[in-house]
Write a protein that holds these residues in place. Structure first.
Motif, mmCIF file in Angstrom:
data_model
loop_
_atom_site.group_PDB
_atom_site.id
_atom_site.type_symbol
_atom_site.label_atom_id
_atom_site.label_comp_id
_atom_site.label_asym_id
_atom_site.label_seq_id
_atom_site.Cartn_x
_atom_site.Cartn_y
_atom_site.Cartn_z
ATOM 1 N N PRO A 126 -10.433 -31.462 50.841
ATOM 2 C CA PRO A 126 -10.566 -31.781 52.269
ATOM 3 C C PRO A 126 -11.906 -31.351 52.862
ATOM 4 O O PRO A 126 -12.514 -32.095 53.636
ATOM 5 C CB PRO A 126 -9.410 -31.031 52.926
ATOM 6 N N GLN A 127 -12.379 -30.163 52.492
ATOM 7 C CA GLN A 127 -13.654 -29.690 53.026
ATOM 8 C C GLN A 127 -14.806 -30.539 52.516
ATOM 9 O O GLN A 127 -15.695 -30.912 53.274
ATOM 10 C CB GLN A 127 -13.883 -28.224 52.644
ATOM 11 N N ARG A 128 -14.796 -30.847 51.226
ATOM 12 C CA ARG A 128 -15.882 -31.627 50.640
ATOM 13 C C ARG A 128 -15.894 -33.073 51.122
ATOM 14 O O ARG A 128 -16.958 -33.671 51.268
ATOM 15 C CB ARG A 128 -15.789 -31.604 49.124
ATOM 16 N N ALA A 129 -14.722 -33.633 51.359
ATOM 17 C CA ALA A 129 -14.644 -35.026 51.792
ATOM 18 C C ALA A 129 -14.795 -35.166 53.304
ATOM 19 O O ALA A 129 -15.038 -36.259 53.802
ATOM 20 C CB ALA A 129 -13.316 -35.635 51.351
ATOM 21 N N GLY A 130 -14.632 -34.062 54.030
ATOM 22 C CA GLY A 130 -14.741 -34.104 55.485
ATOM 23 C C GLY A 130 -13.440 -34.478 56.173
ATOM 24 O O GLY A 130 -13.450 -35.044 57.272
#
Length: 168
Positions: free
Chosen positions: A37-41
């Motif tokens: 989730p953090q990496r994909a935004g």
């Protein structure tokens, strides 16, 4: 006492979020759902992303109904393995464990229970004994109105008896 929310965002997934998740997984592959989730935004938790991918977006998941063969296999595997959905899903290529679990809970479990009730009510009418098999019920109902049930005596071999028989 406060309960911690899993995701910053709740509710239904938007088509934009689906597209972001789909593109990210196609680029990087499946796995490491906690960091995704953090990496994909995305403002979702890893578990939510994983479930969305496995149950709705993954291309290998057939969206149609279960075939008769798949239903029979699920029933047999559930009888053998119980609620081990991932093991059952491993025997059904292209089906996710959540998809199988939902299908079992909404449809198949009721179907199996109905079969048990029908079998139980038809077999109990001849002789009121839950220990008899279907064949014994059928034989008892044909022979006489008051059947006699003969069961072999079961005994346990103990260690001293085994050693005496072997001769040691």
């Amino acid at each position: 006492m406060e309960t911690k929310k899993c995701c910053e965002k709740e509710g239904a997934w938007s088509s934009d979020e689906d597209e972001i998740l789909l593109n990210y997984v196609q680029l990087t592959g499946e796995g490491n759902w906690t960091d995704l989730p953090q990496r994909a935004g995305l403002k979702r938790c890893g578990e939510s992303c994983k479930h969305r991918w496995l149950n709705y977006l993954k291309q290998t998941i057939p969206g149609d109904n279960f075939s008769w063969d798949e239903q029979e296999l699920i029933i047999k595997l559930h009888k053998l393995l119980g609620n081990r959905w991932s093991m059952i899903a491993g025997r059904l290529p292209g089906r996710s464990e959540d998809e199988i679990k939902k299908y079992w809970n909404t449809y198949l479990s009721k179907k199996v229970e109905e079969k048990k009730n029908v079998r139980r009510s038809s077999s109990m009418s001849s002789v009121e004994s839950p220990w008899l098999s279907e064949n014994e019920h059928a034989m008892n109902s044909m022979e006489s109105p008051n059947p006699v049930i003969v069961r072999p005596k079961v005994f346990r071999l103990t260690k001293p008896l085994v050693t005496r028989l072997v001769g040691t």
